[in-house]
Design an enzyme around this catalytic site. Structure first.
Site, PDB file in Angstrom:
ATOM      1  N   HIS A  72      13.506 -57.907 -71.534  1.00 57.54           N
ATOM      2  CA  HIS A  72      12.796 -58.021 -70.249  1.00 57.54           C
ATOM      3  C   HIS A  72      13.078 -56.777 -69.405  1.00 57.54           C
ATOM      4  CE1 HIS A  72      12.146 -62.657 -70.042  1.00 57.54           C
ATOM      5  NE2 HIS A  72      11.986 -62.194 -71.263  1.00 57.54           N
ATOM      6  N   TYR A 201      13.369 -66.102 -60.027  1.00 54.30           N
ATOM      7  CA  TYR A 201      14.387 -66.663 -59.130  1.00 54.30           C
ATOM      8  C   TYR A 201      13.678 -67.017 -57.833  1.00 54.30           C
ATOM      9  CZ  TYR A 201      18.147 -64.872 -62.172  1.00 54.30           C
ATOM     10  OH  TYR A 201      18.999 -64.622 -63.225  1.00 54.30           O
ATOM     11  N   PRO A 293      26.355 -69.176 -61.919  1.00 54.92           N
ATOM     12  CA  PRO A 293      25.431 -68.646 -62.931  1.00 54.92           C
ATOM     13  C   PRO A 293      24.270 -67.816 -62.387  1.00 54.92           C
ATOM     14  CG  PRO A 293      25.048 -70.984 -62.586  1.00 54.92           C
ATOM     15  CD  PRO A 293      26.244 -70.631 -61.768  1.00 54.92           C
ATOM     16  N   LYS A 297      26.197 -63.616 -65.315  1.00 53.85           N
ATOM     17  CA  LYS A 297      27.242 -62.656 -65.677  1.00 53.85           C
ATOM     18  C   LYS A 297      28.339 -63.227 -66.584  1.00 53.85           C
ATOM     19  CE  LYS A 297      25.602 -59.154 -63.696  1.00 53.85           C
ATOM     20  NZ  LYS A 297      24.747 -58.555 -64.705  1.00 53.85           N
ATOM     21  N   TYR A 385      22.213 -56.290 -62.012  1.00 53.78           N
ATOM     22  CA  TYR A 385      21.641 -57.318 -62.883  1.00 53.78           C
ATOM     23  C   TYR A 385      21.617 -56.857 -64.344  1.00 53.78           C
ATOM     24  CZ  TYR A 385      18.914 -61.376 -64.152  1.00 53.78           C
ATOM     25  OH  TYR A 385      18.514 -62.559 -64.731  1.00 53.78           O
TER      26      TYR A 385
END
Ligand code: APR
Ligand code: PHB
Length: 395
Positions: A72, A201, A293, A297, A385
């Site tokens: 992604h 998100y 979560p 990570k 990220y």
């Protein structure tokens, strides 16, 4: 029984450590209290940082990951019914994440361990650690109806957040920093084609929601819920209705529904143990630290820890050097605290807190809008990220 490194726990941390040691010619025994079937079916997060993928590739355990992992290049933030694309690769010089279930990584590592015949014992019980302060520690455990003692040079505590390793250290020797959040995640795995190509998100007045996936046929979804939520109160219908309400935008995007294959509650906690070592015991992964979560990570930090630990042990055995073992904890903790901050920040950005006053709601909104509008702020999100580059391993 005798080995150089006794590894407690066959999660990603213990299995990858065993694999890296094996490649460096250092023998180890891995002790796991669950069955192989259980460990291979345990559903956890599924986002691998670029550095994690590169390491698995270099370690020769990425054949299936390369075929089945989904690369992604971006993620989406959703709020106010609007979508905001974060171009992870564009903002980080081409780095990306790979969506590949943690249990798939575990399966690949178990297969590699079993293929070379290195010891990996499942269904051990009553594991106890001895002589951590001595030069000759050992681990005792029950296996196949017999009490056994494994003598070793070092013990790697890779037994997760509920393991015995951390508890084996005398009280007061380790400092624990901890925060619990006033919510949890209710997660489902559904046989439904993912309705978007990227993870979403979503910050919503009803609470956070996350859209993720495992394959072109399987969708993974989460909803913010109460920390003491009773799953019995959540029928599949209620879950889907809540997901639709939190995730859908005004432009006609619809979540695909399908049979729910698995349901569970994930607690939200931040925890760091300092130092990550005591005498001959080295803690790695969830045994040493836990992140909520939201930034995915957990497994990536476990991988970063065991990369350092395997290298430090190799330097000990190959060159008689102990400085890297002595520096293991501080080498790991710098990355751990960065990830703790990022996971806390992303959690705070997107969840509904108990003090969700109009003032707090507007602050949260201002931060979300800034992250999407400013290239500097989106880059901060993106580089954390996809994962900050690993520090070079000292020669
Ligand atoms: N004896 C032997 N094994 C144990 C014991 C024990 N007393 N206690 C726990 N274990 C095993 C667990 O059954 C599990 O298989 O240790 C393993 C720990 O694995 P994980 O919990 O997966 O932890 P870790 O390997 O550190 O992986 C990091 O990333 O996504 C996050 O929390 C998630 O698992 C995740 C983590
Ligand atoms: C998941 O796919 O399970 C997942 C993805 C992203 C997260 C957490 C979990 O932040």
């Amino acid at each position: 029984m005798r080995t150089r490194v006794a590894i407690i726990g066959a999660g990603p941390a213990g299995l990858l450590l065993g694999h890296l040691l094996q490649r460096a010619g250092i023998d180890s025994v891995i002790l796991e209290d669950c069955t192989q079937a259980h460990v291979e079916a345990r559903i956890r997060a599924g986002v691998l940082e670029q550095g994690t993928v590169d390491l698995l590739e270099q370690a020769g355990v990425a054949a299936r990951l390369r075929q089945q992992g989904m690369v992604h290049h971006g993620i989406e933030l959703r709020f106010d019914g609007q979508r905001h694309h974060i171009d992870l690769s564009g903002l980080t010089g081409g780095r990306a994440i790979t969506v590949y279930g943690q249990h798939e990584v575990v399966r690949d590592l178990i297969a590699a361990r079993q293929a070379c015949g290195a010891p990996l014992l499942f269904e051990v019980s009553r594991v106890a650690l001895h002589g951590l302060d001595s030069q000759s520690p050992s681990v005792s455990f029950d296996h196949g109806g017999q009490r056994q003692v494994l003598a070793c040079d070092f013990i790697a505590g890779c037994d997760g957040s509920h393991g015995v390793s951390r508890q084996a250290v005398r009280p007061g020797a380790l400092q624990v920093f901890e925060r619990t959040y006033p919510f949890a995640w209710l997660g489902i795995l559904a046989r439904a084609a993912p309705a978007a190509h990227e993870l979403v998100y979503a910050g919503h007045a009803r609470g956070f929601a996350l859209f993720s996936m495992r394959s072109p046929e399987i969708t993974r979804l989460y909803l913010q819920c109460r920390p003491d939520e009773d799953l019995a109160g959540w029928s599949d219908r209620r879950i889907w209705d809540e997901l639709h309400a939190r995730l859908e935008t005004g432009d006609g995007w619809r979540l695909n529904e399908g049979p729910v294959l698995q349901k569970g509650i994930t607690p939200m906690r931040s925890l760091v143990t300092e130092p990550m070592q005591h005498g001959r015991l080295f803690l790695a992964g969830d045994a040493a630290h836990i992140v909520p979560p939201t930034g995915a990570k957990g497994m990536n930090l476990a991988v970063a820890d065991v990369r350092n630990l395997a290298h430090a042990l190799a330097m000990h055995y190959q060159h008689g050097r102990d400085d890297l073992l002595a520096g293991y904890s501080s080498a790991c903790l710098a990355r751990v605290w960065r990830a703790e901050h990022f996971s806390w920040w992303m959690t705070s950005l997107l969840h509904r807190f108990d003090d969700h006053t109009p003032f707090m709601a507007r602050l949260q909104h201002a931060e979300l809008a800034y992250v999407c509008a400013s290239q500097a702020a989106s880059r901060m999100l993106a580089e954390n990220y996809v994962g900050l580059p690993f520090a070079p391993l000292p020669a």
